[in-house]
Design an enzyme around this catalytic site. Structure first.
Site, PDB file in Angstrom:
ATOM      1  N   CYS A   1      40.672  44.015  35.477  1.00 55.26           N
ATOM      2  CA  CYS A   1      40.542  42.459  35.772  1.00 55.26           C
ATOM      3  C   CYS A   1      41.602  41.542  34.319  1.00 55.26           C
ATOM      4  O   CYS A   1      41.028  41.914  33.659  1.00 55.26           O
ATOM      5  CB  CYS A   1      38.846  42.128  36.117  1.00 55.26           C
ATOM      6  SG  CYS A   1      39.301  39.976  35.844  1.00 55.26           S
TER       7      CYS A   1
ATOM      8  N   CYS B   1      39.782  38.453  33.734  1.00 57.39           N
ATOM      9  CA  CYS B   1      38.846  38.616  32.607  1.00 57.39           C
ATOM     10  C   CYS B   1      38.988  38.927  30.968  1.00 57.39           C
ATOM     11  O   CYS B   1      38.716  38.894  29.900  1.00 57.39           O
ATOM     12  CB  CYS B   1      37.878  39.933  32.958  1.00 57.39           C
ATOM     13  SG  CYS B   1      37.619  38.960  35.160  1.00 57.39           S
ATOM     14  N   ASP B   2      40.157  40.204  31.015  1.00 60.18           N
ATOM     15  CA  ASP B   2      40.760  41.064  30.056  1.00 60.18           C
ATOM     16  C   ASP B   2      41.917  40.577  29.168  1.00 60.18           C
ATOM     17  O   ASP B   2      41.821  40.662  28.134  1.00 60.18           O
ATOM     18  CB  ASP B   2      40.612  42.439  29.953  1.00 60.18           C
ATOM     19  CG  ASP B   2      38.348  42.504  30.738  1.00 60.18           C
ATOM     20  OD1 ASP B   2      37.770  42.011  30.096  1.00 60.18           O
ATOM     21  OD2 ASP B   2      38.700  43.457  31.714  1.00 60.18           O
TER      22      ASP B   2
END
Ligand code: NAP
Length: 317
Positions: free
Chosen positions: A136, A139-140
């Site tokens: 992701c 997200c990261d």
């Protein structure tokens, strides 16, 4: 006193774009509607940076579109509860949805459980998950400011998310097993033009290396058989999708790969059980197609429930 069993007109399993739209259509048609979701509403949209091919928005962040769709889904009274459905039992006029702690009942069910990212299945992938290995970028990505990341895959996700990662990373290397990308042309052109993106062709990741965190990938060139080590701080894996249909394998509705087959009304082989979006056996998996499926299924569920009610009233008369 025993709880009175509630039978919903429709239960939607999964709150991605398809499920949220199905809940909107069903509840707007006055069906009592329950949305069961085991994560946060929005599904894969939450893992998507910018969505620029959903009509009406020139560009919108995935989590923002998730929130808008969620608000839309609830505006006509659909209920939303946490629930991880383990099995559907078909009692014909009534479907039982079994979760870990209780069963829910409905006249019709719309399965919108989506798909999840495939795993590479190489050494280091599970061990370093969350310590440099990610599925992701939204997200990261920010953890990799001024770092070098490897993206694995050649489809829309790899190329789009790889390009997105350049706003953080100093360099993004896309490793693809062929010499040609599968991604849409517009995404390819954008990546080819981006100076921070480079490509390693005809290569597969044999191992993700590192002790406490990722320090690189061991690559194999599939033409020459040669191995090489590429230093990297992160590895983002985008090699396709697997259907989230494990819980429905007891029903005769999935094909060999696990995708759920439907007719044009999104009805599966079981009357009253519908499937929509990414979990469906379909040619295109997009927010727009999931939304389209959701509207068809919401409407079809309404017709199904109306006919079922009429039939049952006649039987009672
Ligand atoms: P995908 O289209 O199935 O592409 C998977 C890619 O990973 C392919 O390039 C494939 O190589 C490669 N691959 C598969 N298994 C591999 C393995 N074991 N090792 C190395 N490489 C492997 O998957 P996706 O990119 O995740 O997209 C999923 C769906 O979402 C698609 O329908 C896509 O169109 C859609 N999507 C759309 C957008 C958008 O419209 N903006 C964005 C993201 C995703 P080969 O090419 O050799 O098969």
């Amino acid at each position: 006193m025993e709880d009175i069993k509630k039978v919903y007109d429709v239960i939607v399993i999964g709150a991605g774009p398809g499920g949220l739209t199905a809940a909107l259509y069903a509840s707007r048609s006055n069906l009592s509607t329950l949305l069961l979701e085991k994560g946060i509403p929005g599904g894969q949209m939450n893992n998507t940076a910018e969505i620029e091919n959903y009509s009406g928005f020139s560009s919108i962040m995935g989590p923002d579109l998730s929130m808008k769709m969620y608000e839309g889904a609830k505006q006509f009274g659909a209920e939303h509860v946490y629930g991880d459905v383990k099995e559907i039992i078909d009692h014909e006029t009534e479907k039982e949805l079994v979760t870990a702690d209780k069963s829910y009942f409905a006249k019709s069910v719309i399965i919108a459980t989506g798909a999840e990212h495939k795993k590479l299945g190489v050494k280091g992938e599970a061990e370093l998950n969350g310590r440099g290995v990610s599925y992701c970028a939204v997200c990261d990505g920010a953890f990799f400011r001024n770092k070098h990341v490897v993206v694995v895959g050649g489809g829309d996700s790899a190329v789009e998310e790889g390009t997105y990662l350049t706003q953080f990373a100093s360099k993004v290397t896309i490793v693809h097993r062929r010499s040609e990308l599968r991604a849409q042309k517009i995404l390819q052109d954008r990546a080819f033009k981006n100076e921070k993106v480079d490509f390693i062709w005809d290569s597969v990741v044999e191992e993700i290396t590192g002790e406490e965190k990722v320090d690189g990938v061991r690559l194999k060139n599939i033409n020459t058989g040669d191995y090489s080590q590429l230093e990297a701080d992160g590895v983002f894996i985008y090699i396709g999708l697997l259907p989230n249909s494990e819980s429905f394998r007891n029903l005769p509705i999935t094909n060999q790969e696990g995708w759920i087959e439907t007719d044009s009304q999104m009805m599966t082989a079981i009357p009253g059980v519908f499937a929509i979006g990414d979990v469906r056996d379909t040619v295109l998996r997009q927010v727009a197609t999931a939304v389209g499926d959701g509207s068809v299924a919401g409407n079809a569920a309404y017709q199904y429930v109306e006919e079922l009610n009429e039939k049952m009233e006649k039987q009672e008369a």
